[in-house]
Design a protein around this motif. Structure first.
Motif, PDB file in Angstrom:
ATOM      1  N   GLU A 198       1.119   4.163  -2.544  1.00  0.00           N
ATOM      2  CA  GLU A 198       0.946   5.526  -2.041  1.00  0.00           C
ATOM      3  C   GLU A 198       2.079   6.413  -2.544  1.00  0.00           C
ATOM      4  O   GLU A 198       1.850   7.556  -2.948  1.00  0.00           O
ATOM      5  N   ASN A 199       3.301   5.882  -2.530  1.00  0.00           N
ATOM      6  CA  ASN A 199       4.451   6.650  -3.035  1.00  0.00           C
ATOM      7  C   ASN A 199       4.258   7.022  -4.492  1.00  0.00           C
ATOM      8  O   ASN A 199       4.505   8.156  -4.915  1.00  0.00           O
ATOM      9  N   SER A 227      -7.699   3.470   0.742  1.00  0.00           N
ATOM     10  CA  SER A 227      -6.970   2.854   1.854  1.00  0.00           C
ATOM     11  C   SER A 227      -7.114   1.340   1.866  1.00  0.00           C
ATOM     12  O   SER A 227      -6.383   0.641   2.564  1.00  0.00           O
ATOM     13  N   ARG A 261       1.415   7.244  -6.031  1.00  0.00           N
ATOM     14  CA  ARG A 261       0.325   8.227  -6.103  1.00  0.00           C
ATOM     15  C   ARG A 261       0.818   9.608  -5.712  1.00  0.00           C
ATOM     16  O   ARG A 261       0.461  10.620  -6.320  1.00  0.00           O
ATOM     17  N   LEU A 262       1.675   9.672  -4.683  1.00  0.00           N
ATOM     18  CA  LEU A 262       2.181  10.971  -4.226  1.00  0.00           C
ATOM     19  C   LEU A 262       3.059  11.613  -5.299  1.00  0.00           C
ATOM     20  O   LEU A 262       3.021  12.832  -5.491  1.00  0.00           O
ATOM     21  N   GLU A 277      -5.827  11.035   2.355  1.00  0.00           N
ATOM     22  CA  GLU A 277      -6.502   9.773   2.617  1.00  0.00           C
ATOM     23  C   GLU A 277      -6.324   9.388   4.071  1.00  0.00           C
ATOM     24  O   GLU A 277      -5.468   9.885   4.760  1.00  0.00           O
ATOM     25  N   ASP A 295     -11.582   9.878   1.798  1.00  0.00           N
ATOM     26  CA  ASP A 295     -11.274   8.558   1.272  1.00  0.00           C
ATOM     27  C   ASP A 295     -12.510   7.818   0.834  1.00  0.00           C
ATOM     28  O   ASP A 295     -12.454   6.842   0.102  1.00  0.00           O
ATOM     29  N   ASN A 348       0.841  -1.196   0.000  1.00  0.00           N
ATOM     30  CA  ASN A 348       0.000   0.000   0.000  1.00  0.00           C
ATOM     31  C   ASN A 348       0.872   1.240   0.000  1.00  0.00           C
ATOM     32  O   ASN A 348       0.589   2.214  -0.708  1.00  0.00           O
ATOM     33  N   VAL A 349       1.925   1.220   0.792  1.00  0.00           N
ATOM     34  CA  VAL A 349       2.831   2.371   0.845  1.00  0.00           C
ATOM     35  C   VAL A 349       3.540   2.562  -0.490  1.00  0.00           C
ATOM     36  O   VAL A 349       3.727   3.687  -0.956  1.00  0.00           O
TER      37      VAL A 349
END
Lengths: 188, 299
Positions: free
Chosen positions: B95-96, B240, B98-99, B115, B287, B91-92
């Motif tokens: 997330e990275n 999430s 996405r960021l 989120e 979210d 997920n991270v």
């Protein structure tokens, strides 16, 4: 018939139905078979109880089963199928009780199986008619009927257990002896 | 002797009238019976106190719904923690990514939402009296902040389903294996950290989800094998919940009309209809995904 006793026992049996039934469910070969506690209870009451109150009890318990079964994605309640199905089951027992030994667990098991099969037939018929004009993809009448008829056979097990628990409590229910009622002489 | 006239409201006549009304009510269309749900709500309060303890007793006797027998509690706990950390890491990673995109879009002037989610523990106290709809009733509701479309998981990473209805103290969860759930999009994990082809999975109603893998020539050559994990990658679910586990590939076959495409059967790692507790991941306002229209009307 003592309604407070019947009401308390019905409450406990509904709790058993909602809580224990999923744990007893088995899933062989893609089917989902589960017994019921409500119809053996109705059968027990119908074996000895007066006709009209028994039918009302069956209707009310069926209505509770309908109201406590969320359908669709949990936002729909269909009131009627189980109420009518349980009434049909109670009527079957009322008609056949004259042919059976009323205080016999075997009678209760046999009648429970038949009554459950009839009740589920009524339920599947009504829900199948509904599925024609609601969402037919989510309802398979054949699968549901198979699951429920096999569940009727499985109900023989719960009927046997309930007969052992309920028959000793018969005096508490206040059933009148139907033989003595039939031959009472009225004085004027 | 004169017969006593029967009251027009005798019990037998009333029973007949009520039966006819129930028959009509049973066949009315969905729109006409939405109000009946209001009659059902008080029942939850009445039956909840007796259903909860009986459900826990029954689950304790039956031992729950794990599909991995023979595991010691310590091993199960270690496996659960490993699964959680792996899902968190994936997920991270996402997330990275996405960021990085978000930074690029911010530089272009677009506004984006943060989120987050909150976790609520909820024991399962059964479902309905009729098991065919397959819904699970959890003892957590609006009082705990649960909202519709929250995601329920078990053992940290295994998706159970989405919350479809909330009451003050209870909520209903629709498992992903029920046909009414309609399906979800996942990604086949080629190994622990390498996502593979996308698949659109549809529940069959027998505890398994089926779906076709990929849509282009590149993915048709990717080797798949039984036991591979399939994780959630669906934009219709809260962000999430991305990379949570849908299940493991149980069977791989060829599509009957398109021999170059493969069909997989995915089974969740737990029997979702016999679990005893879930953790509900309540999304934050940013979210949350807008739930689709529920005007479906299954019987």
């Amino acid at each position: 018939m003592r309604w407070p006793v019947v009401a308390i026992m019905a409450y406990l049996v509904v709790g058993l139905e909602a809580a224990v039934k999923p744990a007893l469910a088995i899933s062989p070969s893609g089917f989902r078979i589960s017994p019921t506690f409500l119809i053996p209870f109705i059968t027990f009451v119908a074996l000895s109880g007066p006709t009209l109150p028994v039918l009302w009890l069956a209707l009310l318990l069926g209505a509770v089963a309908d109201l406590y079964t969320p359908r669709d994605v949990g936002q729909l309640v269909v009131l009627g199928p189980y109420a009518l199905g349980f009434m049909a089951a109670a009527y079957l027992v009322l008609v056949m009780r004259g042919l059976m030994f009323r205080r016999s667990p075997l009678s209760m098991i046999f009648l429970s199986i038949l009554a459950t099969a009839l009740a589920q037939l009524v339920v599947v018929a009504l829900l199948s008619i509904r599925s024609i004009y609601t969402d037919p993809q989510l309802w398979s009448a054949g699968v549901e009927l198979t699951n429920r008829l096999l569940g009727a056979v499985y109900t023989g097990l719960t009927a046997g257990v309930l007969s052992v628990l309920l028959f000793p409590l018969t005096p508490a229910f206040g059933f009148q002896d139907l033989h003595s009622r039939r031959f009472v002489r009225t004085t004027r | 002797m004169a017969r006593t006239p029967r009251s027009p409201l005798s019990a037998s006549r009333l029973l007949a009238v009520v039966s006819v009304l129930l028959f009509i009510l049973a066949l009315l269309p969905t729109r006409a019976i939405r109000w009946v749900d209001a009659l059902a709500r008080p029942l939850t309060f009445v039956l909840g106190p007796v259903q909860g303890p009986l459900t826990r007793a029954a689950q304790w006797v039956s031992g729950g719904g794990r599909t991995e027998p023979g595991e010691t509690p310590e091993l199960a706990e270690l496996r659960r923690r490993a699964d959680e950390y792996r899902a968190l890491w994936l997920n991270v990673q996402g997330e990275n990514e996405r960021l990085r995109r978000q930074i690029g879009e911010l530089q272009k002037g677009f506004a984006l939402n943060p989120e987050g989610m909150r976790q609520v523990y909820a024991p399962i106290i059964g479902g309905g009296i009729d098991l065919s709809p397959g819904l699970l009733r959890a003892k957590a509701g609006e009082r705990e902040g649960v909202i519709v479309n929250s995601v329920a998981v078990i053992e940290g990473v295994q998706i159970v389903g989405k919350v479809t209805t909330t009451e003050y103290r209870y909520c209903l969860i629709l498992p992903i294996t029920q046909r009414a759930a309609r399906g979800l999009q996942g990604v086949v994990m080629l190994d622990d950290d390498r996502p593979g082809p996308i698949c659109r999975l549809v529940p069959t109603g027998t505890g398994v989800l089926n779906g076709r893998v990929g849509s282009d020539e590149d993915t048709s050559a990717v080797p798949l094998r039984k036991g591979m994990l399939v994780r959630l990658d669906d934009p219709e679910w809260p962000a999430s919940s991305r990379m949570l586990v849908i299940g493991e590939i149980e069977e791989i076959s060829t599509h009957p009309q398109q021999p170059t495409r493969r069909v997989i059967s995915v089974r969740p790692r737990f029997k979702l209809d016999s679990i005893s507790e879930v953790v509900i991941r309540v999304p934050t306002e940013a979210d949350a995904v807008t739930p689709p229209s529920t005007e479906r009307g299954s019987p």
